[in-house]
Design an enzyme around this catalytic site. Structure first.
Site, PDB file in Angstrom:
ATOM      1  N   HIS A 153      58.174 -36.021   9.980  1.00 18.85           N
ATOM      2  CA  HIS A 153      56.985 -36.556  10.647  1.00 18.85           C
ATOM      3  C   HIS A 153      57.388 -37.718  11.534  1.00 18.85           C
ATOM      4  O   HIS A 153      58.225 -38.531  11.166  1.00 18.85           O
ATOM      5  CB  HIS A 153      55.948 -37.029   9.620  1.00 18.85           C
ATOM      6  CG  HIS A 153      54.600 -37.282  10.243  1.00 18.85           C
ATOM      7  ND1 HIS A 153      53.700 -36.272  10.490  1.00 18.85           N
ATOM      8  CD2 HIS A 153      54.017 -38.415  10.699  1.00 18.85           C
ATOM      9  CE1 HIS A 153      52.618 -36.778  11.050  1.00 18.85           C
ATOM     10  NE2 HIS A 153      52.784 -38.086  11.193  1.00 18.85           N
ATOM     11  N   LYS A 167      48.888 -36.415   4.153  1.00 17.44           N
ATOM     12  CA  LYS A 167      48.978 -35.090   4.793  1.00 17.44           C
ATOM     13  C   LYS A 167      50.266 -34.381   4.404  1.00 17.44           C
ATOM     14  O   LYS A 167      50.294 -33.193   4.134  1.00 17.44           O
ATOM     15  CB  LYS A 167      48.998 -35.248   6.319  1.00 17.44           C
ATOM     16  CG  LYS A 167      47.651 -35.495   6.951  1.00 17.44           C
ATOM     17  CD  LYS A 167      47.714 -35.322   8.442  1.00 17.44           C
ATOM     18  CE  LYS A 167      48.510 -36.371   9.166  1.00 17.44           C
ATOM     19  NZ  LYS A 167      47.779 -37.468   9.720  1.00 17.44           N
ATOM     20  N   ARG A 178      39.468 -44.509  13.103  1.00 25.00           N
ATOM     21  CA  ARG A 178      40.488 -45.504  13.483  1.00 25.00           C
ATOM     22  C   ARG A 178      40.744 -45.465  14.977  1.00 25.00           C
ATOM     23  O   ARG A 178      40.951 -46.495  15.622  1.00 25.00           O
ATOM     24  CB  ARG A 178      41.789 -45.238  12.717  1.00 25.00           C
ATOM     25  CG  ARG A 178      41.728 -45.649  11.268  1.00 25.00           C
ATOM     26  CD  ARG A 178      42.887 -45.097  10.491  1.00 25.00           C
ATOM     27  NE  ARG A 178      44.156 -45.550  11.029  1.00 25.00           N
ATOM     28  CZ  ARG A 178      45.288 -44.846  10.988  1.00 25.00           C
ATOM     29  NH1 ARG A 178      45.321 -43.661  10.415  1.00 25.00           N
ATOM     30  NH2 ARG A 178      46.386 -45.327  11.506  1.00 25.00           N
ATOM     31  N   SER A 220      47.720 -42.229   5.887  1.00 27.95           N
ATOM     32  CA  SER A 220      47.430 -41.075   6.738  1.00 27.95           C
ATOM     33  C   SER A 220      48.599 -40.084   6.751  1.00 27.95           C
ATOM     34  O   SER A 220      48.419 -38.886   6.506  1.00 27.95           O
ATOM     35  CB  SER A 220      47.138 -41.597   8.153  1.00 27.95           C
ATOM     36  OG  SER A 220      47.177 -40.571   9.092  1.00 27.95           O
TER      37      SER A 220
HETATM   38  N1  URA Z   1      50.420 -40.286  12.636  1.00 29.47           N
HETATM   39  C1  URA Z   1      49.542 -40.010  11.624  1.00 29.47           C
HETATM   40  O1  URA Z   1      49.487 -38.894  11.110  1.00 29.47           O
HETATM   41  N2  URA Z   1      48.717 -40.990  11.223  1.00 29.47           N
HETATM   42  C2  URA Z   1      48.747 -42.224  11.762  1.00 29.47           C
HETATM   43  O2  URA Z   1      47.989 -43.054  11.317  1.00 29.47           O
HETATM   44  C3  URA Z   1      49.649 -42.500  12.808  1.00 29.47           C
HETATM   45  C4  URA Z   1      50.502 -41.505  13.225  1.00 29.47           C
END
Ligand code: URA
Length: 433
Positions: free
Chosen positions: A82, A187, A168, A183
């Protein structure tokens, strides 16, 4: 606890109890707490921060706000990557099929563009027909059958993040370490992974501009992620200029195809190779970093990663003909060069501004309801450290009108800083830990 008291507690910089965080997040997801109270709390978190203990509780509450993908029937290490977000950051589209070609199992749930930064899903959706909105069942099936799936957060996965992310974006609370951690990690952990490689961007195109802040984000992500029993590797990479040359959804897909065919810009190749190598090492396929990197170089050179990319596009209902023949894709109406008006060395690029140029051409969203225009964007021709003479091409803009081109051109010229002395470019990769 009443929502107002919970907000007050954070406003005063006090530590929340895990059960109160869970109750607040659950009530928000159920619709029992309105956006305005959550907005106030997000702003309090933004200013007061959170302890690691609280971030773990927040991540856990977000993770358990919906369904989790169960990949336990796949008896192999599952790994993903990520990025914290940047401009021209198209790494995932190359890394996922490359890692698969090396033998990794890659369940990847990605996001859309956020502010000036692009999103993997928007890039994938620029491929006609490509389906990112797969159900948990379809996602599991894709990973089981192909060892690779690239999808979006469905309604049922981490609904808390879907609601909070949108909030946000419009309440100036994106750049907050606890909120970014919750966040990203909720995920990613919901995907059913065993290991995660994090590309933490630093510089003027990243959410964390200062190196110290990026490092803090990387450390926190690693620390919190590990508490959920997954292996985490953090890599801090430069975002003081776009990564690669293309910025804009389809243009970035085309650049990825180049890299997958053994060509393409060297900075993009290096960052992609480094991150994918950590996935291969983490998966235990090859323990030696340099050897693993050599394997990946060879897979790119032999077209194996490209083959996997085509397979993935086919499996997710994308039109492979456009991958084979990108020249047949719809072109922007106006494709024009921006030429240098002075001489010197490129000293700095306002990367956030360059991301906004692409967004304003139609490559991103100003409103959540905006439709992405896939064919627009720009191709950067000179990067930091390059020498520029008057009349040299600085970039090529793909716009859908003359007026859009003129605005983009003026903003692009403004985004560059030139110096008469030669300029040493910044490192591309700062550290991995
Ligand atoms: N990527 C994400 O998935 N969440 C964030 O808050 C910032 C970047």
């Amino acid at each position: 606890m009443l929502a107002v008291n919970f907000i007050e507690q954070k406003k005063q910089g006090k530590e929340h109890k895990p059960e109160d965080i869970k109750a607040f997040i659950d009530a928000y997801v159920r619709g029992d707490i309105p956006d305005y109270q959550v907005s106030a709390w997000l702003m309090a978190v933004n200013f007061q921060g959170m302890t690691t203990h609280e971030i773990v509780a927040l991540t856990d509450a977000m993770l358990n706000s919906g369904e989790r993908i169960d990949l336990s029937q796949i008896d192999k290490f599952k790994t993903d990557k990520h990025s914290t977000g940047g401009v021209g950051d198209k790494v995932s589209l190359i890394l996922a099929p490359l890692a698969k070609a090396a033998g990794c199992v890659v369940p990847m749930i990605s996001g859309r563009g956020l502010g000036h930064s692009g999103g993997t899903l928007d890039k994938l959706e620029s491929i006609p027909g490509f389906k990112v909105g797969v159900s948990c069942k379809e996602f599991t099936q894709l990973v089981t059958e192909n060892s690779l799936a690239m999808g979006s957060q469905t309604k049922s996965i981490v609904p808390a993040d879907r609601k909070m992310y949108a909030l946000r974006d419009v309440t100036a609370t994106v750049k907050s370490i606890p909120l970014i951690c919750g966040s990203i990690l909720s995920k990613k952990i919901a995907e059913g992974i065993n290991g995660l490689v994090l590309d933490v961007k630093t510089g003027n195109g990243a959410f964390m501009e200062e190196y110290s802040e990026s490092r803090k984000l990387a450390e926190t992500l690693k620390q919190v992620g590990e508490q959920f029993g997954i292996k985490v590797k953090a890599v801090i990479t430069d975002m003081n200029q776009p990564l690669g040359n293309a910025v804009g959804n389809w243009l970035e897909v085309v650049e990825c195809i180049d890299v997958l065919k053994g060509q393409g810009p060297s900075d993009l190749i290096e960052v992609t190779l480094t991150l994918t190598t950590w996935m291969v090492v983490m998966s235990g396929i090859e323990k030696n970093f340099e050897k693993a990197k050599d394997i990946l170089r060879e897979l790119l050179a032999k077209g194996k990663a490209y083959e996997e990319f085509e397979n993935m596009v086919r499996a997710q209902k994308g039109d492979v003909e456009y991958i084979k023949h990108p020249e047949n894709y719809k072109q922007a109406a106006v494709i024009k060069e921006v030429l240098a008006e002075s001489t010197g060395y490129i000293k700095a690029m306002d990367t956030e501004q360059i991301g906004m140029i692409s967004l304003n051409l139609g490559g991103g969203r100003k409103l959540i309801t905006d439709e992405i225009v896939p064919e627009v964007g720009l191709i950067v021709k000179k990067k930091i450290g390059d020498k520029v003479e008057i009349g040299d091409m600085l970039c090529l803009i793909h716009a859908n009108s003359e007026s859009d081109f003129e605005t983009a051109k003026a903003n692009y010229l403004q985004s560059l800083k030139l110096d008469m002395k030669p300029v040493e470019p910044k490192p591309l990769i700062y550290e991995s830990f």
